[in-house]
Scaffold this active site. Sequence first.
Site, PDB file in Angstrom:
ATOM      1  CD  GLU A  45      -2.623   1.238   2.583  1.00 25.63           C
ATOM      2  OE1 GLU A  45      -3.628   1.931   2.499  1.00 25.63           O
ATOM      3  OE2 GLU A  45      -2.383   0.497   3.548  1.00 25.63           O
ATOM      4  CB  CYS A 240      -7.220   4.262   3.488  1.00 19.76           C
ATOM      5  SG  CYS A 240      -7.948   3.506   4.932  1.00 19.76           S
ATOM      6  CG  ASN A 357      -9.415  -1.150   1.943  1.00 15.09           C
ATOM      7  OD1 ASN A 357      -8.994  -2.231   2.347  1.00 15.09           O
ATOM      8  ND2 ASN A 357      -9.246  -0.019   2.626  1.00 15.09           N
ATOM      9  CD  GLU A 358     -10.154  -0.807   6.456  1.00 14.14           C
ATOM     10  OE1 GLU A 358     -10.209   0.419   6.633  1.00 14.14           O
ATOM     11  OE2 GLU A 358      -9.339  -1.545   7.034  1.00 14.14           O
TER      12      GLU A 358
END
Length: 622
Positions: A45, A240, A357-358
């Site tokens: 990431e 994120c 994502n999330e």
Amino acid sequence: MFRFSFAVASLLLVAVATAAPATLRVQADRPGHAVSPMLHGVFFEEINRAGDGGLYAEMVQNRSFEDSESEPLSWTIEKSGDGASVGIDRTHPMNGDQEFNSCALRVQLPQGGVACIINDGFKGMSVRAKRQYQLSLMVRNGVDGEMNCALRTRAGKDLADVVKIEKTDGAWKKVDHRFTATGDAEDARLVIECKGSGEVSFDMVSLLPRSRWKGMPLRPDLAQMISDLRPAFMRFPGGCSVEGETLADAYRWKETIGDVAARRTQYNLGKYHSTHGLGFHEYLQLAEHLGAEPLFVINCGMSHKQVAPMAEMQPWVQDALDAIEYANGAADSTWGARRAKAGHERPFHLRYIQIGNENDGKEYDARYALFYDAIKKQHPDVRIVANSWHGKPTTRPIEILDEHYYDSPAFFFANADRYDKYDRSGPRICVGEFAVTKDCGQGNLIAALGEAAFMSGLERNSDVVMMSSYAPLLANVRYKTRNPAAICFDASRVYGTPSYFVQQMFATNRPDVVLPVQLSTKLPTLFATAGRKGDEVILKVVNASGDAQETEVAIDGVGESAIHIRAIVLTSAKPDDENSLDQPTKVTPGERDLLFAKPAFTYAFAPYSVTVMRMRARAGQD
Ligand code: AHR
């Protein structure tokens, strides 16, 4: 390497034991389920300067002046003489009317003016004598006078021959210069000196070491650290950073391919700008070189603060279909042709894609369904990973579910048995992000032990848990915003945290099938898992207490012959011991060979330790 006889080993090991004896029985003749071959991977990431200022070897920060439209961030400007001006200019973009990368740096000099523009890289460039570097820059030079570019220390010592920049008569021209450095420095900087009168613009000012990793512009030391984890998959590029704060900041892979000078420079949730020099294509290439299955996390039309309306979702879904075509399509398909043009005619074989994502809630559910239907219709073989975030989608089947855990060592010890209780008929699990992030210093031994205990549960339950990856993978210690990380570095040095070594110990000692283990102990901080690989029994034991744990170990089903053990042990004197740039090997695994007369023996697991035992029955005795 040294060898113990059974008697000597017992004497030594019993002597340090203090806790009441435990018993540990491994049933080597009762193989259970297969261990997922993809159990251990990495999650890359763009956070903590993992890529820009890290793995991506570019040494110039803000090389194309895109980080701000109003000022040349990360560049120092020194001027003398009246009237010299230096600033961002968008009126003569280098590549005409391309969508991205329209900023350049313009220097205007009155008669006899002097301006120096200086780049310190990522808090100092590391340069080594005798190594080769490639300097390149785009220039539109209308200055009557003198212009040159130098690599020098802060104290002003040149580290290479100074490069003269010629006048270009109003057109953009590329300056390319390969050189060998003449000195060592940790504080090197690129200095462009302009003297005379007139106007000059610069863009794509780049300095790269000539040494590459498998042909890629990556820092070899960092790439090798990742490779040494032997990842079975690589989840990328977030996190994120895929989501972005708003939809304008969302990661869109199409903005990250093609000519690096035409890619978008993007502010991300790591709170810095990414050049996308490591773009979608490079991530796929990296995964290929690592021998890892790529797992691409795509934005599903949801950012932290905004969600694309359902009526506007088509381009987001199309991005997923096109990403798969880019990776897997024939070289004459629309997106496959772009891949081939980038130098990779063969498909990359992208088989896993994660939808967001999330992201959570009804909005996620609805968007998950859109992506699921479109992908399954066109690419039924691509496996889809769904988010588990305050719930999971309910409108479409879930093939693989991504779970994230960030907590204290205590949480991870308490959750070592978490997956023992999971529904065997439910989806396979990808623990796509996990790490001890509380009570762990900068990444200490007890954090690693918590993760190891948890991972013993992942291995034991790898019929359910298909993949797992620690997060974050990388951190430039001069920019770290997310603590800890597995691989820490500055401009020239690197070390692995104890967590890094736990990842490596599990990944490089993954059995093919699990074996039943019966562990009986008074210590709640002893954890074990075992499996078989060929004729080897692989036992992993975590002792998170400060006492050595004397243990009577019995391996059933391997006959009565002597047993040879390669023991790999990660331990240190104190649970809060950690590695650092100055002490990179304070907490690293050690190895030794042991020989026991029978597959039943007493062993004292060291205080605060993870032990991997690779055992082989051996005819006769040394
Ligand atoms: O790894 C840091 C962040 O933690 C990731 O971006 C996100 O997915 C998680 O919340």
